[in-house]
Structure formats: structure tokens, C-alpha cells
Design a protein around this motif. Structure first.
Motif, PDB file in Angstrom:
ATOM      1  N   ARG A  45     -12.907  -1.739  -1.627  1.00 13.68           N
ATOM      2  CA  ARG A  45     -11.870  -1.265  -0.706  1.00 13.68           C
ATOM      3  C   ARG A  45     -10.483  -1.725  -1.181  1.00 13.68           C
ATOM      4  O   ARG A  45     -10.327  -2.839  -1.679  1.00 13.68           O
ATOM      5  CB  ARG A  45     -12.143  -1.765   0.701  1.00 13.68           C
ATOM      6  N   GLY A  46      -9.521  -0.844  -1.044  1.00 18.53           N
ATOM      7  CA  GLY A  46      -8.163  -1.178  -1.441  1.00 18.53           C
ATOM      8  C   GLY A  46      -7.915  -1.145  -2.928  1.00 18.53           C
ATOM      9  O   GLY A  46      -6.930  -1.720  -3.408  1.00 18.53           O
ATOM     10  N   PHE A 197       0.235   6.085  -4.948  1.00 18.13           N
ATOM     11  CA  PHE A 197      -1.196   5.781  -4.915  1.00 18.13           C
ATOM     12  C   PHE A 197      -1.430   4.266  -4.914  1.00 18.13           C
ATOM     13  O   PHE A 197      -2.249   3.754  -4.151  1.00 18.13           O
ATOM     14  CB  PHE A 197      -1.902   6.407  -6.117  1.00 18.13           C
ATOM     15  N   ARG A 198      -0.723   3.570  -5.787  1.00 15.54           N
ATOM     16  CA  ARG A 198      -0.894   2.111  -5.857  1.00 15.54           C
ATOM     17  C   ARG A 198      -0.481   1.455  -4.549  1.00 15.54           C
ATOM     18  O   ARG A 198      -1.165   0.540  -4.045  1.00 15.54           O
ATOM     19  CB  ARG A 198      -0.094   1.520  -7.019  1.00 15.54           C
ATOM     20  N   GLU A 199       0.628   1.897  -3.978  1.00 13.01           N
ATOM     21  CA  GLU A 199       1.091   1.330  -2.715  1.00 13.01           C
ATOM     22  C   GLU A 199       0.090   1.605  -1.596  1.00 13.01           C
ATOM     23  O   GLU A 199      -0.164   0.750  -0.738  1.00 13.01           O
ATOM     24  CB  GLU A 199       2.461   1.911  -2.351  1.00 13.01           C
ATOM     25  N   THR A 200      -0.493   2.821  -1.617  1.00 17.74           N
ATOM     26  CA  THR A 200      -1.475   3.183  -0.598  1.00 17.74           C
ATOM     27  C   THR A 200      -2.701   2.276  -0.684  1.00 17.74           C
ATOM     28  O   THR A 200      -3.243   1.834   0.334  1.00 17.74           O
ATOM     29  CB  THR A 200      -1.912   4.648  -0.764  1.00 17.74           C
ATOM     30  N   ALA A 201      -3.127   1.985  -1.898  1.00 18.28           N
ATOM     31  CA  ALA A 201      -4.292   1.121  -2.091  1.00 18.28           C
ATOM     32  C   ALA A 201      -3.975  -0.322  -1.718  1.00 18.28           C
ATOM     33  O   ALA A 201      -4.728  -0.969  -0.974  1.00 18.28           O
ATOM     34  CB  ALA A 201      -4.773   1.203  -3.535  1.00 18.28           C
ATOM     35  N   SER A 203      -1.184  -1.721  -0.081  1.00 19.75           N
ATOM     36  CA  SER A 203      -0.621  -1.990   1.251  1.00 19.75           C
ATOM     37  C   SER A 203      -1.472  -1.400   2.371  1.00 19.75           C
ATOM     38  O   SER A 203      -1.628  -2.013   3.432  1.00 19.75           O
ATOM     39  CB  SER A 203       0.804  -1.421   1.346  1.00 19.75           C
ATOM     40  N   GLY A 204      -2.017  -0.216   2.122  1.00 23.08           N
ATOM     41  CA  GLY A 204      -2.774   0.451   3.173  1.00 23.08           C
ATOM     42  C   GLY A 204      -4.249   0.110   3.179  1.00 23.08           C
ATOM     43  O   GLY A 204      -4.965   0.445   4.133  1.00 23.08           O
TER      44      GLY A 204
END
Length: 269
Positions: A45-46, A197-201, A203-204
Motif C-alpha cells: 500500500r502506498g 502519481f508519486r504524491e498520490t502514493a 501522501s494519499g
């Protein structure tokens, strides 16, 4: 990646996606084609992972099986803690709608709907009224808050891809599958999309699995997994574009050699 992990580890939530000895074959007899040959992979995850391989390596089949768009001939797939084997089509559809996002090279936007309506479409498909505050928030994340009333035809290709990304993010899926998402974009827009994409993984906490042929795009991921001749061949952590490109050159030659040596054995071509 631990190829010998306990199934409970994935079912209980450590991994967003786990494929265990997945095989996929099409046809019968002499026309039988093996697209995947015992693939075992896990995606925590992440994480942001790129999946690469020569033409005919099984990348598309892998994506379809991992996302529940197709079921394997044998082996198992766990997606967001759910074992896909044994699910009926209605259950699979619901899982994909609620827990999975898709981004493709073709943006697949509805031309008659504006940006805001396109992003809110997953709500309507789920029988719910779009949450306007969520739509505005996700459009802000992709830098299109001021374009929400524009039609797709009024946007650049890069902007349309951002709309597609926002649409994939809107339901806050556990996993996002991206199939050649930067193939139609210019260099600067590609950089921006990959950064998103990296930020989504990170941070999100969402898991991004991207199939790509581009070493530069792959180098933006946390790691790269390689397929060849329907098999998992290896991986790179913290990849660079040059190392990825070199690995792909070797894999293409290796697959071509195997194809020449084993023509007629029913392998994936």
C-alpha cells in the motif's frame, strides 16, 4: 518482494495487490497460448510501481488479471484484501467501481460533459449524487480547478489526461492501474503527471501500478518489475532511466531467443 509470504498477509491488508502463481492461457490444443506463466508479485500500500516488458511479454494480461478485469486460469489474486477467485461478475464490478481506479493512454472522457461532470461520473455510475466539494478538491490537486466548466475539446491533451486522473482519484480507490498513461503526452506534462502519481502514493497512501514501455516514465516509480515471455524476471529499486533501458534491451533479446528456440510449444507470442 517476498515470493513466499503467507496468504493471510495480503488478505489482512499489508499488500494492496498480490498475485500468487498466476497463470493465464487462451485457446486449446495447438492454438493454446500461455500469456502468464506462474507470476507471483506483491504491491504494498502506498507504493508506485512500474511494470515493463518487451512486446508480447504479458503486460496487458497481467494488468487485466491484477485489476479483476479478467480471471486467471489458475493461481490467485488478492485485491484490497479481497480474493478475486470465486467472485461473480456483479461482485467484481462492484469491487472495481469502489476500490479501483483506471487511467489509460486514451483519455476516455465523455465529450458532451464538462470537466466537473466527467470527474463526477463515477459517483453517478455508483448511483450516487456527485460530491461537488470532493470534485473541486481533486481538480485542485491536478491543477484544473479553473477549468471545471470546460469541455474536453477545449483542453490540451495533457489537461485531458489530468481530468482522467482526477476521475480515477475521485472515489479514493485503494489501487490505481495506469496503462501507458503518458504515451500521448509531451515531456513537461509527462513529468507533471508522474510527479502527481508519486504524491498520490506517498501522501494519499494509494497504490499506483503503471504499465509502460518508457524507461523515463518508469524511472519515476519507486520500483520497476519486469516481465518477459509471460514470466516475472526481476525488479529494480530506485530505478534510473539508463539502467531501466539497459535491462529492457537485454530482456528483449532474451525473449526473442526463447521465442526462436521454442516456437510451437504454445507460448505467448
Amino acid at each position: 518482494m517476498n515470493r513466499n509470504k503467507d496468504r493471510r498477509t495480503s488478505v489482512n491488508g499489508t499488500d494492496a495487490v498480490w498475485l500468487d502463481d498466476v497463470r493465464k492461457a487462451y485457446g486449446r490444443g495447438e492454438s493454446r497460448v500461455e500469456a502468464l506463466r506462474g507470476v507471483t508479485m506483491s504491491f504494498t500500500r502506498g507504493s508506485f510501481t512500474a511494470v515493463m516488458g518487451p512486446s508480447g511479454s504479458g503486460k496487458s494480461t497481467f494488468l487485466h488479471c491484477a485489476a479483476g478485469l479478467d480471471l486467471p486460469s489458475s493461481g490467485s489474486v488478492v485485491l484490497d484484501g479481497q480474493e478475486l477467485n470465486g467472485m461473480n461478475e456483479n461482485q467484481l464490478t462492484r469491487l472495481r467501481r469502489e476500490r479501483v481506479g483506471f487511467i489509460f493512454q486514451a483519455f476516455n472522457l465523455m465529450p458532451a460533459l464538462n470537466v466537473e461532470q466527467n470527474v463526477g461520473l463515477p459517483f453517478r455510475l455508483a448511483g450516487r449524487r456527485p460530491d461537488r466539494s470532493s470534485v473541486v478538491e481533486v481538480l485542485g490537486r491536478v491543477g484544473l480547478a479553473e477549468r471545471r466548466k470546460h469541455l474536453p475539446s477545449e483542453l490540451s491533451g495533457g489537461q485531458q489526461q489530468r481530468v482522467a486522473i482526477a476521475r480515477a482519484l475521485i472515489m479514493r480507490p485503494a489501487v490505481i492501474f495506469a496503462d501507458e498513461p503518458t504515451g500521448a503526452l509531451d515531456t513537461q506534462t509527462t513529468i507533471e503527471v508522474l510527479q502527481l502519481f508519486r504524491e498520490t502514493a506517498v501522501s494519499g497512501g494509494q497504490t499506483i501500478i503503471m504499465v509502460t514501455h518508457d524507461p523515463v516514465a518508469a524511472s519515476a516509480a519507486h520500483r520497476v518489475l519486469f516481465l518477459a515471455d509471460g514470466q516475472f524476471i526481476g525488479e529494480l529499486e530506485a530505478p534510473t532511466a539508463d539502467v531501466v533501458a539497459e535491462r529492457m534491451t537485454h530482456l528483449t533479446a532474451w525473449q526473442q531467443t526463447r521465442t526462436t528456440q521454442s516456437t510451437g510449444r504454445g507460448g505467448f507470442r
